[in-house]
Design an enzyme around this catalytic site. Sequence first.
Site, PDB file in Angstrom:
ATOM      1  N   PRO A   9      13.912  25.238  -8.742  1.00 15.83           N
ATOM      2  CA  PRO A   9      12.605  24.236  -8.989  1.00 15.83           C
ATOM      3  C   PRO A   9      11.206  25.110  -8.970  1.00 15.83           C
ATOM      4  O   PRO A   9      11.163  25.634  -7.675  1.00 15.83           O
ATOM      5  CB  PRO A   9      12.703  23.140  -8.243  1.00 15.83           C
ATOM      6  CG  PRO A   9      13.569  23.529  -6.909  1.00 15.83           C
ATOM      7  CD  PRO A   9      14.755  24.429  -7.758  1.00 15.83           C
ATOM      8  N   ASN A  74      18.391  32.077  -7.211  1.00 21.08           N
ATOM      9  CA  ASN A  74      17.278  31.553  -6.404  1.00 21.08           C
ATOM     10  C   ASN A  74      17.142  30.128  -6.519  1.00 21.08           C
ATOM     11  O   ASN A  74      16.608  29.433  -7.156  1.00 21.08           O
ATOM     12  CB  ASN A  74      15.901  32.159  -6.921  1.00 21.08           C
ATOM     13  CG  ASN A  74      14.936  32.043  -5.819  1.00 21.08           C
ATOM     14  OD1 ASN A  74      15.022  31.146  -4.995  1.00 21.08           O
ATOM     15  ND2 ASN A  74      13.691  32.650  -6.032  1.00 21.08           N
ATOM     16  N   GLU A  98      22.080  35.404  -3.290  1.00 16.50           N
ATOM     17  CA  GLU A  98      21.007  34.602  -3.137  1.00 16.50           C
ATOM     18  C   GLU A  98      19.678  35.559  -3.002  1.00 16.50           C
ATOM     19  O   GLU A  98      19.663  36.219  -2.303  1.00 16.50           O
ATOM     20  CB  GLU A  98      21.181  33.635  -1.985  1.00 16.50           C
ATOM     21  CG  GLU A  98      19.822  32.764  -1.736  1.00 16.50           C
ATOM     22  CD  GLU A  98      20.419  31.538  -0.639  1.00 16.50           C
ATOM     23  OE1 GLU A  98      21.264  30.854  -0.869  1.00 16.50           O
ATOM     24  OE2 GLU A  98      19.280  31.367   0.209  1.00 16.50           O
ATOM     25  N   ARG A 107       7.970  32.431   6.939  1.00  8.87           N
ATOM     26  CA  ARG A 107       7.221  31.312   6.664  1.00  8.87           C
ATOM     27  C   ARG A 107       7.433  29.996   7.464  1.00  8.87           C
ATOM     28  O   ARG A 107       8.100  30.142   8.735  1.00  8.87           O
ATOM     29  CB  ARG A 107       7.640  31.087   5.279  1.00  8.87           C
ATOM     30  CG  ARG A 107       7.101  32.350   4.194  1.00  8.87           C
ATOM     31  CD  ARG A 107       7.256  32.063   2.770  1.00  8.87           C
ATOM     32  NE  ARG A 107       6.652  30.956   2.283  1.00  8.87           N
ATOM     33  CZ  ARG A 107       6.690  30.499   0.951  1.00  8.87           C
ATOM     34  NH1 ARG A 107       7.940  30.904   0.246  1.00  8.87           N
ATOM     35  NH2 ARG A 107       5.937  29.429   0.829  1.00  8.87           N
TER      36      ARG A 107
HETATM   37  C1  DQA Z   1      11.517  30.699  -2.800  1.00  6.00           C
HETATM   38  C2  DQA Z   1      11.250  30.160  -1.229  1.00  6.00           C
HETATM   39  C3  DQA Z   1      11.622  28.702  -0.947  1.00  6.00           C
HETATM   40  O1  DQA Z   1      11.226  28.355   0.244  1.00  6.00           O
HETATM   41  C4  DQA Z   1      10.670  27.938  -2.032  1.00  6.00           C
HETATM   42  O2  DQA Z   1      10.734  26.701  -1.868  1.00  6.00           O
HETATM   43  C5  DQA Z   1      10.583  28.499  -3.347  1.00  6.00           C
HETATM   44  C6  DQA Z   1      10.696  30.005  -3.772  1.00  6.00           C
HETATM   45  C7  DQA Z   1      11.249  32.170  -2.820  1.00  6.00           C
HETATM   46  O3  DQA Z   1      11.844  32.608  -3.833  1.00  6.00           O
HETATM   47  O4  DQA Z   1      10.572  32.812  -1.964  1.00  6.00           O
HETATM   48  O5  DQA Z   1      10.524  27.634  -4.338  1.00  6.00           O
HETATM   49  O6  DQA Z   1      13.053  30.630  -2.886  1.00  6.00           O
END
Ligand code: DQA
Length: 147
Positions: A9, A74, A98, A107
């Site tokens: 998403p 991802n 992943e 983060r």
């Molecule tokens: C993400 C990291 C996730 O926490 C976030 O919700 C994303 C992108 C990234 O590629 O850094 O939508 O997967």
Amino acid sequence: MKILVINGPNLQLLGRREPEIYGKLTLEDLEDQLKQVATALSVELEFFQSNHEGDIVDLIGNAPQNGFSGIIINPAAYTHTSVAILDALKGAGLPAVEVHLSNVKSREDFRHHSFTAAACVGVIAGLGFDGYEWALRSLVKILNKND
Ligand code: DQA
């Protein structure tokens, strides 16, 4: 060898979405970068982006009979919530890597846990688009070893 690349998403918004975190390049730019690597490695890629958990679950579940040998995923926000995608990856039984564009560990706390990583051979985070490239290279090595 055919590899499925799944983006979850909000990744259709790459380039516009929080560029200070995700960069200014688009999903199309990412796909172009990966296609070049795939050509050099003589593998075929199929790209899929969805904002819908069930669509991603269906796609993963059907991946073996659709001729895919491995998955790069991802799962975006579903990383931190989706037991359904975890189960789909386990059920499909294909090697999966992943990828996260950002370093999720640096983060917010809620991004530190991944449900889906438990079904993956490895996780790459924080390297931007290059993370997908390393994922692809690793997956191809793993699949060639399994031959
Ligand atoms: C993400 C990291 C996730 O926490 C976030 O919700 C994303 C992108 C990234 O590629 O850094 O939508 O997967």
